[in-house]
Design an enzyme around this catalytic site. Sequence first.
Site, PDB file in Angstrom:
ATOM      1  N   ASP A 125       0.807  -1.224   0.000  1.00 35.20           N
ATOM      2  CA  ASP A 125       0.000   0.000   0.000  1.00 35.20           C
ATOM      3  C   ASP A 125       0.841   1.275   0.000  1.00 35.20           C
ATOM      4  O   ASP A 125       2.001   1.274   0.383  1.00 35.20           O
ATOM      5  CB  ASP A 125      -0.882   0.039   1.254  1.00 35.20           C
ATOM      6  CG  ASP A 125      -1.997  -0.980   1.213  1.00 35.20           C
ATOM      7  OD1 ASP A 125      -1.985  -1.845   0.324  1.00 35.20           O
ATOM      8  OD2 ASP A 125      -2.887  -0.906   2.079  1.00 35.20           O
ATOM      9  N   HIS A 134       3.882  -2.301   3.119  1.00 31.20           N
ATOM     10  CA  HIS A 134       3.975  -0.970   2.510  1.00 31.20           C
ATOM     11  C   HIS A 134       5.259  -0.843   1.700  1.00 31.20           C
ATOM     12  O   HIS A 134       6.342  -0.964   2.260  1.00 31.20           O
ATOM     13  CB  HIS A 134       3.912   0.103   3.596  1.00 31.20           C
ATOM     14  CG  HIS A 134       2.587   0.123   4.303  1.00 31.20           C
ATOM     15  ND1 HIS A 134       2.314  -0.659   5.407  1.00 31.20           N
ATOM     16  CD2 HIS A 134       1.439   0.786   4.018  1.00 31.20           C
ATOM     17  CE1 HIS A 134       1.058  -0.456   5.776  1.00 31.20           C
ATOM     18  NE2 HIS A 134       0.504   0.409   4.958  1.00 31.20           N
TER      19      HIS A 134
END
Length: 377
Positions: A154, A315
């Site tokens: 993300d 991430h």
Amino acid sequence: MSRKKETDYTLIVMLAVVAVIIASLTIGMISAMKNRRVAEPGTTPEQTVVVTDAPTDAPTNIPTDAPMEVPTSTPEPTPESTPEPTPPPPTPTPTPKPTNTPAPTATPKPTATPTPKPTATSSAHISATPAPLPVINLKHKGDPTDKMIAFTFDDGPNGLENGSTKTLLDGLRERNIKVTFFIKGMELDTHPYHKTLLKMAYDDGHLIGNHTYSHLNLKRMSEQEVFKEINKTNDIIEQITGERPVFLRAPGGAFREDMMAAVGMINVKWGPFDIGDSTGDWKKSHPNATTQDFEDYLVNAIVSKAQDGDIILMHDIIMTSVRAALRAMDILKEKGFRFVTVDELLLRNANENQTLSTTYIYTFMRQGDTRGLVDKK
Ligand SMILES: [Zn+2]
């Protein structure tokens, strides 16, 4: 005689005054109507976007760009979704072929354009008009009975030639592993190279999903703002890759459930476990975040918890996470896992008449699970 004349004059003057008044009233009315007619179509005044502060509930020592997944991140598996629902695995078909043949019809717009409404903030009228189910063109399809895991990344793309997203892409290419990226639209506008990274990810065969434009809490927004956050990112991604995303991950997993049908995308959270529990991979300000210790910690957290059907949230904006993810993949591969994109994982148990629901929030998908599967029509 002169008195009569006087009266006549007075009468004439009065009549003239009345005539003038009537005339000016008429002119006034006509021009008012004209103005209104001009104002009506299309001039809905721009809705002022309430710039809510980034609703990071994260501790104050986290940099503002720290992913929002954190606080709300404890996945809440629905009772029936908890550990191992073990229906017998579907008999593997000898030749695995995509269950989702793209519908002959033109690709429907996955997101509904919000009809402009006079009031901006009321949620009472999102209502009806659910978007049509999106057509999912499966990126990849292998044996659904494999032990599989979907890694998701993300908040990117981020960094330049030696940055974290590029390092991840290189590492994935070396290993021939496909993952899912949930793209934060704003990143694509911060540096031209971020667009290059997105194109690179798409061309490498990774699945590209939407992670909104500004990474704010969608639950605190009006419906117009939510549509804007989602559509703006879909538009930019589509410009770059030529394909409009179908999968959505709301920042922090916070989504307005009353809007799901109208938005018409597939909502993907993560689960069932959260990397590192209280010590998420996003904690780049963690005291150990840049040390080998923290990287080792993350690798161990992933490897020790991962099970078939998990969706792992990480991430790509953090180098430690990227390195940890690649190392974890090497170990998991040894343990017999296959790495898949979210579309393949979620559709693993679907038959050719089934697809994913736009009103279900997906967290993981074990062999034989049928949660969240719906008929195509
Ligand atoms: Zn995020």
